[in-house]
Design an enzyme around this catalytic site. Structure first.
Site, PDB file in Angstrom:
ATOM      1  N   SER A 129     -16.112  30.168  24.969  1.00 21.99           N
ATOM      2  CA  SER A 129     -15.705  30.628  26.293  1.00 21.99           C
ATOM      3  C   SER A 129     -14.734  31.787  26.158  1.00 21.99           C
ATOM      4  O   SER A 129     -14.129  31.997  25.101  1.00 21.99           O
ATOM      5  CB  SER A 129     -15.042  29.494  27.080  1.00 21.99           C
ATOM      6  OG  SER A 129     -13.687  29.326  26.697  1.00 21.99           O
ATOM      7  N   ASP A 130     -14.581  32.560  27.221  1.00 24.10           N
ATOM      8  CA  ASP A 130     -13.468  33.495  27.265  1.00 24.10           C
ATOM      9  C   ASP A 130     -12.228  32.709  27.690  1.00 24.10           C
ATOM     10  O   ASP A 130     -12.311  31.521  28.009  1.00 24.10           O
ATOM     11  CB  ASP A 130     -13.773  34.646  28.228  1.00 24.10           C
ATOM     12  CG  ASP A 130     -13.035  35.927  27.853  1.00 24.10           C
ATOM     13  OD1 ASP A 130     -11.958  35.828  27.212  1.00 24.10           O
ATOM     14  OD2 ASP A 130     -13.523  37.016  28.165  1.00 24.10           O
ATOM     15  N   PHE A 131     -11.088  33.360  27.692  1.00 24.10           N
ATOM     16  CA  PHE A 131      -9.809  32.698  27.933  1.00 24.10           C
ATOM     17  C   PHE A 131      -9.833  31.958  29.276  1.00 24.10           C
ATOM     18  O   PHE A 131      -9.864  32.574  30.328  1.00 24.10           O
ATOM     19  CB  PHE A 131      -8.701  33.761  27.928  1.00 24.10           C
ATOM     20  CG  PHE A 131      -7.315  33.217  27.761  1.00 24.10           C
ATOM     21  CD1 PHE A 131      -6.648  33.352  26.559  1.00 24.10           C
ATOM     22  CD2 PHE A 131      -6.676  32.578  28.799  1.00 24.10           C
ATOM     23  CE1 PHE A 131      -5.363  32.862  26.398  1.00 24.10           C
ATOM     24  CE2 PHE A 131      -5.389  32.081  28.657  1.00 24.10           C
ATOM     25  CZ  PHE A 131      -4.720  32.226  27.443  1.00 24.10           C
TER      26      PHE A 131
END
Length: 772
Positions: free
Chosen positions: A313-315
């Site tokens: 995932s991204d942040f």
């Protein structure tokens, strides 16, 4: 040289996704349960993975598996305090205990080898199963030795250079304990307002694909298990660069045809080059956030492309499914993300918190968890971590591998090749090293600021060479250079313009260093007006009024809409953010030690209101082929529908002429090959490095096609007064386009072809027919 390739294939099957998770997760549960571990088998080898991975999976508890799928920032921010929001109440001893209790699979953007060794010791030597952590970071364009921002480096049109700079970045990052870089960013960016375009390769999918392959090869080296290799992560999957109005994190509503033909091509190139990880993008696509988009992350990425790596995932991207209005709460967000195809959760902690209960209540199948963990263990195995968890954690290694002289030399070379000469009236450039008084004016004239550029976690401006220092080192008499700030980036200085005007009047030539500060580009840095800030524009007007010849040196992270005194300057040089050797590289080009060789990877628009503008646009039914605005044609009132400076544009210190286009045939069979050549002559008195570009247009097709499409390019070194014939081989297969059925179509008909110095220059052109 670049050669075009066939259009990337695409998957047409659909997974109908409805908003409410009862329908969505029921379908996803069925899909995962229909063939347990099928994708995991593909991910870790035909037999389901190594015996070691199988054994580890069999021994792990559900809670330990959820821990493996948890990636967190370092406590206190580590090497990226400015990028990582503080974790309330977090202390290092607690993170050590998380590693020891197998509640942690990896840490990103940690800045201390000692801290990473302590965490790895807790995970690999003190935990129940001894599974090592993976350490990642945003190493976008260098670790300590900083290279030009990727958009700037794309101006080189040199995949070999990009591979070499990525290799050095990997050597330095791995020497500092890192196993994984969240790069390359391969998003196509056609709206210059979007700040993250600075991290990519620009607007063209062919150039973007070639540089994606090169950077993956550079990061990953000969073998991922080598202690100087890092895992590449192609990001952001997918279409992040297509956000509406260029606004970061915004909605993407896009046809499958454009998604496939433009935005997915560089990702496929990166995966074909061996990238074993990818990062989900923040945006939604056609109503479904990517972090829960099974159609994208499973059907396209896994089933159709057979991608065997890890999706991270991204942040907090999984958590943001709630804010999207797609998940009702955090628990549902975790369920949608894991079922949607996100293997590892970054920063939110949702997987650790909710996956055990979701599995216990039969809302997520255990097979899906094992699949995700198997992929992560496979990546760790490929990186050599299961054999030696400390292979990149040698505390003596940074001093031996960081900042080597050859790294600094490469930074200077890369910076030189990233500089683009937009304009050079009266051959003002190159400047003489002696005999002239120079005034260097502007907020970017001097000082340890705005040198490393956006998304540089570990590099420092203080370690870079500023412009004033570089110019003084190149001049025969350093005292012949006067330096005046004139204004700040976006505000006037008391007496600043008066001081600048006085310096300009006392000089023979002015160098005006203006543009964008670092924080005007990158994540969360979209701009509604992509112009020079007013304070600097006023400075340019005042300097121009002195009548002194002026060279505008632009610092920028995007295409800019230039106007007024800035555009009217006789010479304009685009320098982007060049990194460690900024000042020396700019001086090398301004004084002619090396000639300018960069070309624009993005189109500079005529105004902010013209964006998104890109060269490969469609003709429309009312095209404007005139160099002026025409009523009832495709243009804005008072504005021609062309670029101010087009994709591929860049001048040399030579006088380049294109002539004598030759086609080997005028009719091409469906299995044939066409040779296209032109004579390129340097009529100037200085050597030139010219970039010849091959474009074509499909004049009439069953789906409308762009007015031009880049198919190949070649560099030509031309001494003064010399000519060289440049040839391209164009295969009939390269003329195919994606049809409405998402398959390549090769249709008979008339084609135009150009060999030209930019996407909108005429160069030399001809035509041929595809028959059969």
């Amino acid at each position: 040289m670049s050669n075009g390739s066939k259009p990337t294939g695409y998957v047409t099957e659909r997974l109908r996704i409805r908003r409410r998770s009862l329908l969505l997760t029921a379908g996803l549960m069925g899909a995962w349960a229909a063939s347990p571990l099928r994708a995991a088998v593909a991910a870790v080898g035909g037999d389901g993975g190594s015996a070691r991975i199988k054994a580890l999976l069999a021994k792990m508890t559900l809670e330990e598996k959820a821990g493996q799928l948890t990636l967190m920032p370092p406590v206190g921010g580590g090497g990226a305090a400015a990028f990582n929001p503080a974790q309330p109440g977090a202390v290092f001893s607690r993170q050590l205990d998380d590693a020891r209790q197998m509640r942690l699979g990896g840490v990103f953007n940690a800045g201390s080898v000692a801290a990473m060794r302590a965490l790895q010791t807790a995970a690999a030597k003190e935990s129940r199963l001894g599974i090592p952590l993976i350490f990642g970071a945003d190493v976008i364009h260098g670790y300590k030795t900083i290279f030009p921002v990727p958009l700037g480096e794309a101006s080189s049109f040199d995949p070999g250079l990009c591979e070499r700079t990525a290799r050095v970045a990997a050597i330095e990052a791995s020497a500092s304990g890192l196993d994984w870089t969240f790069a390359p960013m391969v998003d196509i960016a056609r709206d210059a307002r979007w700040g993250r375009g600075v991290e990519g390769a620009g607007e063209d999918p062919l150039l973007g694909s070639e540089l994606a392959r090169a950077r993956v090869r550079g990061f990953q080296g000969r073998s991922l298990s080598d202690d100087d290799a890092v895992l590449a992560c192609a990001k952001h999957f997918a279409a992040y660069g297509a956000a509406e109005s260029g606004l970061d994190y915004n909605t993407v509503d896009i046809s499958e045809l454009r998604l496939a033909d433009v935005y997915l091509r560089p990702f496929k190139a990166a995966f074909d080059a061996g990238a074993l990880s990818t990062m989900a993008s923040f945006n939604e696509i056609n109503g479904v956030p990517v972090h829960a988009n099974s159609w994208l992350l499973k059907h396209i990425l896994r089933d159709f492309w057979k991608f065997s790596g890890l999706v991270v995932s991204d942040f907090t991207g999984d958590l943001e499914l709630v804010a999207h209005g797609f998940a009702a709460d955090e628990r549902e967000a975790a369920k949608l993300a894991i079922l949607g195809g996100v293997d590892m959760s970054m920063a939110s902690g949702l997987y650790l918190k909710y996956l055990p209960d979701l599995v216990a209540k039969n809302e997520v199948p255990m097979e899906r968890i094992d699949e995700a963990v198997g992929r992560l263990l496979f990546v760790k195995e490929q990186l050599g971590l299961l054999d030696d968890p400390f292979r990149r954690l040698d505390t003596k290694r940074p001093a031996k591998r960081i900042g080597r002289p050859e790294h600094i030399a490469l930074a200077r070379e890369a910076a030189q090749k990233s500089i683009v000469l937009l304009k050079n009236e009266g051959q003002l450039l190159p400047l003489p090293r002696t005999g002239k008084r120079l005034a260097l004016i502007g907020p970017f004239a001097a000082g340890a600021h705005d040198l490393v550029g956006p998304w540089t976690v570990f590099g420092k401006d203080a370690d870079c060479v500023d412009l004033a220092t570089g110019l003084r080192a190149a001049l025969g008499d350093a005292a012949s250079l006067a330096v005046v700030e004139g204004s700040t980036v976006d505000a006037p200085l008391d007496g600043g313009i008066d001081a600048a005007v006085a310096a300009a009047k006392a000089a023979d030539i002015v160098i005006l260093a203006i543009g964008e500060r670092t924080t005007m580009s990158g994540e969360a840095s979209s701009r509604d007006e992509i112009v020079i800030p007013q304070a600097q524009h006023d400075l340019a007007v005042a300097v121009a009024a002195t009548g002194k010849p002026t060279v505008v040196v632009l610092k920028n992270g995007r295409a800019l809409a230039l106007s007024g005194a800035v555009l009217d300057a006789p010479a304009i040089v685009v320098t982007w953010f060049l990194g460690s050797q900024t000042g020396h590289a700019i001086a090398d080009v301004l004084f002619g030690k090396v000639g300018p060789s960069g070309r624009l990877p993005v189109s500079f628009p005529r105004s902010s209101g013209q964006v998104p503008y890109y060269y490969a646009h469609k003709s429309t039914g009312r095209p404007n082929a005139k160099a002026r605005s025409v009523r009832f044609k495709t243009n804005f009132l008072g504005l021609t529908n062309t670029a101010l400076f087009p994709f591929g544009h860049g001048l040399t210190y030579g006088d380049i002429v294109y002539s004598d286009l030759t086609l080997s045939k005028t009719e091409l069979s469906r299995s044939g090959m066409l040779s296209v050549s032109a004579l390129i002559t340097n009529n100037g008195v200085r050597a030139a490095d010219e970039l010849a570009q091959l474009y074509f247009e499909d004049v009439a097709a069953s789906l409308t096609q762009p007015v031009r499409t880049l198919k190949a390019y070649k560099r030509v070194a031309l001494p003064p007064g010399k000519a060289q014939r440049v040839s391209f081989e164009l295969a009939a297969s390269q003329l195919a386009f994606l049809g409405a059925d998402m398959r390549p179509h090769l249709e008979p008909g008339l084609f135009r072809v150009w060999i030209a110095p930019s996407a909108e220059a005429e160069g030399v052109s001809g035509q041929f027919s595809l028959v059969g």
